[in-house]
Design a protein around this motif. Sequence first.
Motif, mmCIF file in Angstrom:
data_model
loop_
_atom_site.group_PDB
_atom_site.id
_atom_site.type_symbol
_atom_site.label_atom_id
_atom_site.label_comp_id
_atom_site.label_asym_id
_atom_site.label_seq_id
_atom_site.Cartn_x
_atom_site.Cartn_y
_atom_site.Cartn_z
ATOM 1 N N ILE A 82 47.151 -0.844 33.308
ATOM 2 C CA ILE A 82 46.032 -1.007 32.368
ATOM 3 C C ILE A 82 44.977 0.065 32.590
ATOM 4 C CG2 ILE A 82 44.116 -2.511 31.725
ATOM 5 C CD1 ILE A 82 45.935 -4.901 32.253
ATOM 6 N N THR A 118 42.746 -6.651 27.377
ATOM 7 C CA THR A 118 44.113 -6.562 27.872
ATOM 8 C C THR A 118 45.105 -6.726 26.728
ATOM 9 O OG1 THR A 118 44.015 -8.922 28.423
ATOM 10 C CG2 THR A 118 43.584 -7.352 30.193
ATOM 11 N N GLY A 154 47.088 -3.470 26.820
ATOM 12 C CA GLY A 154 48.370 -3.715 27.478
ATOM 13 C C GLY A 154 49.515 -3.406 26.578
#
Length: 274
Positions: free
Chosen positions: A154, A270, A274
Amino acid sequence: MNSAAVIRTVRLVLAFAVAVSFLIPVIWMLFVSVKTEGTPIKTLIDWFLPPYTFINYANVLSKTPMLRWMWNSLFIAVVKTVLTVLFTSLAAFAVSKIRFSYKNAIFLFFIAGLMIPGEATIIPLYAVVKDMDLLDSYMGIILPGIAAPLGVVILKSFFDGVPKEVIESAEMDGCGLFRIYSTIVVPLAKPALASIAIFTFIGSWNNFLWPYLSITSEELFTLPVGIPTLLSNYTVDYVTPMTVNAIASIPVIVTFMIFEKQIVQGISFTGIKG
């Protein structure tokens, strides 16, 4: 009412229904935890009716090691979070901004780490920690958890977005790598670092398997390990188990209320990066 307004209303109703479905068990737990032991329950509504008492909380806190276990969980989670954020950010910075041989191959190793279930590493990890004489210690719980490949992946994707011109300009001004990392890259990566810190803390607080395997002393138990041992004796009464779980849940609930904005932003971040 146009179609857009109808869709918006339906979404709000569904969101409210989902929120209530998640809140009902928590509300029920809190009401049961202040009931008097042995109170007869004939209907569902009886769970929520008086009499109420907080003597259950006093008994659990004074007669069990709950406060000690809560401190262990908090200490381990905080230290693990700090170390994880530090090491993952340093690793991601190196892979993203430092030129060295086989950099892409090393990054592939981090990605490969995401494909290995944690349970598959338990036996070799236990053997390594045992050989290092770290079993039944804080370090034995903390150190294996600071390797976080997801955090590196990340953060690397975030660091890649920092313009090369900024880094090169800092190097021309005489900034070393660590100064570039600490004064330029880290401040720009606060949203990413916050999301990793939040999920690392929550994961450590709820972790059961590794502390259960690596701890044998009761004074080092964390809450997920200690609570099942505390409630191992069979009982037909719900009050004590619910009181114990309420005490364990209150810090998490308070933390969520304080950092709600950061948690939501972390989930959104995220989900995008991600």
